[in-house]
Design a protein around this motif. Structure first.
Motif, mmCIF file in Angstrom:
data_model
loop_
_atom_site.group_PDB
_atom_site.id
_atom_site.type_symbol
_atom_site.label_atom_id
_atom_site.label_comp_id
_atom_site.label_asym_id
_atom_site.label_seq_id
_atom_site.Cartn_x
_atom_site.Cartn_y
_atom_site.Cartn_z
ATOM 1 N N SER A 1 0.805 -1.218 0.000
ATOM 2 C CA SER A 1 0.000 0.000 0.000
ATOM 3 C C SER A 1 0.839 1.269 0.000
ATOM 4 C CB SER A 1 -0.932 0.004 1.218
ATOM 5 O OG SER A 1 -0.161 -0.050 2.423
ATOM 6 N N ILE A 2 2.111 1.207 0.351
ATOM 7 C CA ILE A 2 2.956 2.390 0.395
ATOM 8 C C ILE A 2 4.338 2.030 -0.124
ATOM 9 C CG2 ILE A 2 3.585 1.984 2.809
ATOM 10 C CD1 ILE A 2 3.710 5.083 3.091
ATOM 11 N N PHE A 3 4.898 2.929 -0.911
ATOM 12 C CA PHE A 3 6.231 2.775 -1.477
ATOM 13 C C PHE A 3 7.113 3.912 -0.963
ATOM 14 C CE2 PHE A 3 3.464 0.585 -4.389
ATOM 15 C CZ PHE A 3 4.180 -0.536 -4.786
ATOM 16 N N HIS A 4 8.353 3.595 -0.563
ATOM 17 C CA HIS A 4 9.303 4.571 -0.047
ATOM 18 C C HIS A 4 10.451 4.709 -1.050
ATOM 19 C CE1 HIS A 4 7.444 4.713 3.976
ATOM 20 N NE2 HIS A 4 7.213 3.410 3.779
ATOM 21 N N LEU A 5 10.756 5.960 -1.450
ATOM 22 C CA LEU A 5 11.829 6.232 -2.397
ATOM 23 C C LEU A 5 12.725 7.318 -1.830
ATOM 24 C CD1 LEU A 5 9.790 6.335 -5.736
ATOM 25 C CD2 LEU A 5 11.070 4.411 -4.797
ATOM 26 N N LYS A 6 14.027 7.211 -2.095
ATOM 27 C CA LYS A 6 15.008 8.210 -1.698
ATOM 28 C C LYS A 6 15.637 8.816 -2.948
ATOM 29 C CE LYS A 6 16.115 5.975 2.719
ATOM 30 N NZ LYS A 6 17.203 5.417 3.563
ATOM 31 N N TYR B 1 11.779 10.751 -0.055
ATOM 32 C CA TYR B 1 12.685 11.432 0.862
ATOM 33 C C TYR B 1 13.799 12.088 0.041
ATOM 34 C CZ TYR B 1 10.345 8.432 4.283
ATOM 35 O OH TYR B 1 9.413 7.792 5.034
ATOM 36 N N VAL B 2 13.982 13.397 0.209
ATOM 37 C CA VAL B 2 15.019 14.150 -0.496
ATOM 38 C C VAL B 2 16.315 14.065 0.305
ATOM 39 C CG1 VAL B 2 15.679 16.372 -1.455
ATOM 40 C CG2 VAL B 2 13.263 15.686 -1.430
#
Length: 805
Positions: free
Chosen positions: A277-282, A379-380
């Motif tokens: 349900s959620i994807f995390h990218l940097k 996330y930057v």
């Protein structure tokens, strides 16, 4: 079968018992196609003991067909039938013959009884019938008793061939989720047995394997679905075994089978689903705009175009910073950076992504929405970045008379990273023109380094570099445009050189010339020139300047009666001022020539010089022409002088000994035209040489008194003269001889010569020959040398004669 044959035989005897028939076929099995053919025959009626009598005979029944069972396996030949004629009285007087297909090899006939038998087992599939001919003849005379009769023996079929599928195995496809009874494919089996006889070729289809998913039609062989909602994602391939059985499927029938491979084709009956349900990218903040920064994927159980997915970013927080597209190869959603990232401004972004099918099937709308949604959080990451200028570009203005070192502007850059490193400024030196300015490395102020001139360079473009002290590798550049403002430093002047004239017949107040001005300074809007006469010029009272007010002025006469004889030229001083600040002015002098004009004021002539000058040719052009003529004359005179100097040079330039009469030349011979260096007549005729003739090719010297020489015999002298004269004539007549300036050598060995010198040429004005007898007086050391030159018996005399033709 037997009952039917007996019944037919009874009917035949009943209708034909009163008729005399020559040939009768005994009762035999008859096919359903058999029929009687009554015939009438007129012919001799043979008698065994009497003469021949002619009578009308009628044939009772001709059997067209006989039947024989195929694949007969009995030990005795198979009985086919019997031929009989009414003329056969049973006394063995009639002979039966058989001809046609298989006669004698497959079929045989008893010549006495007419019984036909089959000698071989027959196969209807190879040959279904045989055509034969039968005839009855007199056994004694061999005469035909009746015409030849043709009949057919048909092979009666038995069920000896099973049905066969000629196109198997089969492959078919049907969409998944199809309703019951959906057509899939058709199978066909063929039976080689006779379809017109019995049930041997009657085929019935049935399914042996593949139930309960599919069914087959017993008569047509059509295969259809038997279960609803078969799902390809559950099971895609099915193998069905179909049987075809003859004899109508009854017990004892033969059967054949085939395989049908059925696959379920895909339909869009499954929506896409995200795995989480959620994807995390940097993402680093230095990522370029338009570059992919991450991938997400929704899975679809369908295949092909039914699994194609569209990804969309739901409007909301952070959605404007990114974009998403679909990778056509693996149906992934590729997230692309749409705007630059800045860690110092914002560190995280959150948005939703929706995945939906591209091609929807309306039959399955009731299955629910064919889309799914997931959250993406980005996330930057902080990256050490170069300094950032406060502006994307800078523009500055400076006056052209600005002193050196004056500050004209400044630039500002700062490090936006967390550490905030100090910044140093510099000019990116690319051209020499960049040296006009300097920058303070700490403050970023720009100052002049040289004097500026707008008329030379009106605009300067420089590049300022800002570098981080903590990391000198990171730097940024900004363009600075410096406009040089014009300062009114140049006075105005005449726009063009004017050649002004006034007619002798000019009137008072006549405008003889309209003048305009130009200024090298950049003219501001509304700049204006003013014209007036100089103070000194007002005393002459000949001409004045009238300002027209539109940046032009006119030269106006103040009186009439101008005469060339009295005064030919006048000078008018004009003061021109501009409207700049500070105002600049200049005094320009205009020369006015008095000329003679016609009645309408057109110029005819200005002075007497114009009468002699060609029309359109100025004085400067005439001077240039005269200069060219003078230069050409000087070149000609110089060339003639050089030629004469060469002719006067002495041929003999060397002071070396000339006793061998060898002359050196430092220049090339003149050929036949050179008649000064040598007397050509004398050279062509050596006999004419006089003893007292002086040579012109050498410098004359004082004559020495002749010394005494040992006498030479007259015979030897004439011999030498003849030899030299002969060689001279040969060279004179030789057409292949070298040019005139050449050296010919004549050598002759004389006898009894008393000369003490190897050079025996006696030339007028030459010093006497050397006498070597004094060597004997020098002592014993020179005895050998004196003997060589004084006591040898043979002397070598060599004459050199310079020959010039």
């Amino acid at each position: 079968m037997l009952t039917r044959n007996c019944f037919l035989l009874f009917l035949w005897f009943y209708f034909e018992q009163s008729s005399a028939s020559p040939i009768h076929s005994p009762p035999q099995p008859q096919s359903r196609l058999g029929k009687d053919h009554p015939r009438s025959l007129v012919g001799p009626s043979p008698g065994r003991h009497g003469g021949n009598t002619f009578q009308r005979v009628k044939r009772g029944w001709v059997w067209n067909q006989f039947f024989v069972l195929e694949e007969y396996m009995g030990s005795e030949p198979q009985y086919v039938g019997k031929l009989h004629t009414d003329l056969d009285k049973g006394d063995s007087g009639v002979k039966y013959t058989l001809s046609g297909d298989g006669a004698g090899s497959i079929f045989t006939i008893d010549q006495t009884t007419g019984d036909i038998h089959a000698l071989q087992s027959l196969d209807r599939e190879e040959k279904p019938y045989y055509t034969l001919r039968a005839q009855a003849v007199d056994i004694d005379t061999g005469r035909a008793l009746e015409p030849e009769s043709e009949f057919v023996i048909k092979v009666q079929d038995i069920n000896d061939n099973e049905p066969k599928f000629l196109e198997g195995p089969y492959t078919a496809s049907v969409p998944e989720m199809s309703p019951v009874g959906t057509y899939v494919t058709r199978v066909t089996a063929t039976d080689a047995d006779d379809p017109t006889y019995g049930n041997s070729a009657r085929v019935v289809y049935s399914i042996l394997h593949g139930q309960p998913y599919f069914s087959v039609d017993a008569k047509t062989g059509d295969i259809r679905t038997a279960l609803p909602n078969m799902d390809r994602e559950v099971k895609e391939l099915y193998q069905v075994l179909i049987q075809a059985k003859d004899m109508g499927g009854q017990l004892g029938g033969l059967a054949g089978t085939t395989t049908v491979n059925i696959s379920l084709s895909d339909v869009n009956d499954n929506p896409p689903r995200f795995s989480k349900s959620i994807f995390h990218l940097k993402v680093p903040e230095s990522s370029a705009v338009g570059s992919p920064i991450g991938r997400i994927k929704a899975h679809d159980l369908d295949i092909g175009k039914n699994a194609e997915i569209d990804y969309n970013i739901v409007p909301g927080d952070g959605g404007a910073m990114f974009d998403i597209s679909t990778n056509e190869h693996n149906q992934e959603g590729v997230i692309v950076l749409k705007r630059p990232l800045d860690y110092e401004m914002k560190k995280t972004y959150t948005f939703k992504v929706e995945a939906s099918n591209t091609h929807l099937d309306p039959r399955f709308h009731n299955f629910g929405p064919f889309k799914d949604m997931a959250m993406v959080k980005i996330y930057v990451l902080d990256v050490d970045e170069p300094p950032v200028f406060s502006q994307s570009s800078y523009s500055m203005d400076v006056d052209e008379d600005t002193p050196v070192g004056l500050i004209i502007g400044s630039v500002t850059a700062q490090d936006l990273d967390v550490g905030s490193s100090p910044v140093r400024y510099s000019i990116d030196w690319k051209r020499d023109l960049d040296s006009f300015f300097d920058i303070d490395p700490v403050e970023g102020t720009i100052s002049t380094n040289e004097l500026l001139d707008r008329e030379s360079i009106a605009q300067h473009n420089i590049s300022i570099v800002a570098t981080k002290i903590n990391n000198p590798v990171l730097s940024s550049r900004v363009a600075v445009t410096i406009h040089v403002n014009d300062v009114n430093e140049f006075p105005p002047e005449f726009a063009i050189p004017y050649e002004t004239f006034v007619c002798e017949s000019a009137k008072v107040g006549q405008v003889i010339q309209v003048i305009s001005a130009k200024d090298r300074d950049l003219p501001p809007a509304g700049q204006k020139f003013t014209y007036k006469s100089a103070q000194d010029d007002q005393k002459t009272k000949n001409f004045t300047v009238r300002d027209f007010g539109n940046n032009t002025a006119g030269i106006v006469t103040l009186h009439s009666g101008f005469r060339r004889r009295t005064q030919e030229l006048y000078e008018v001083a004009v003061v021109i001022s501009d409207s700049g600040y500070p105002s600049q002015s200049s005094t320009s002098t205009l020369t006015v020539r008095v000329c003679f004009c016609d009645s309408d004021g057109s110029l005819l002539t200005c002075n007497a010089e114009a009468i002699f000058l060609p029309v359109g040719l100025s004085t400067g052009a005439l001077i240039a022409i005269l200069m060219c003529i003078v230069i050409l004359l000087a070149i000609v005179v110089l060339y003639v002088g050089v030629k004469r100097q060469k002719k006067k040079e002495t041929l003999m330039t060397s002071k070396e000994d000339i006793r061998d009469n060898v002359i050196h030349y430092d220049d090339e011979g003149g050929g036949e035209e050179d008649t000064h260096a040598f007397d050509m007549g004398t050279l062509r005729n050596p006999k004419a040489i006089k003893n007292n003739l002086l040579r012109r090719d050498i410098k004359p010297e004082a004559k020495a008194p002749p010394q005494s020489r040992p006498p030479t015999s007259s015979h030897e002298s004439s011999d030498i003269q003849n030899f030299i004269h002969q060689r001279l004539q040969e060279h004179d007549k030789d057409t292949s001889a070298p040019p005139y300036d050449s050296l010919a050598t004549y050598a002759y060995e004389g006898e009894g010569s008393v000369a003490e010198s190897l050079s025996s040429i006696d030339s007028p004005g030459r010093e006497g020959d050397e006498d070597y007898y004094y060597l004997t007086e020098w002592g014993p050391r020179f005895k050998t040398l004196a003997g060589i030159f004084g006591e040898r018996s043979e002397n070598l005399v060599t004459y050199f004669y310079f020959h010039g033709r």
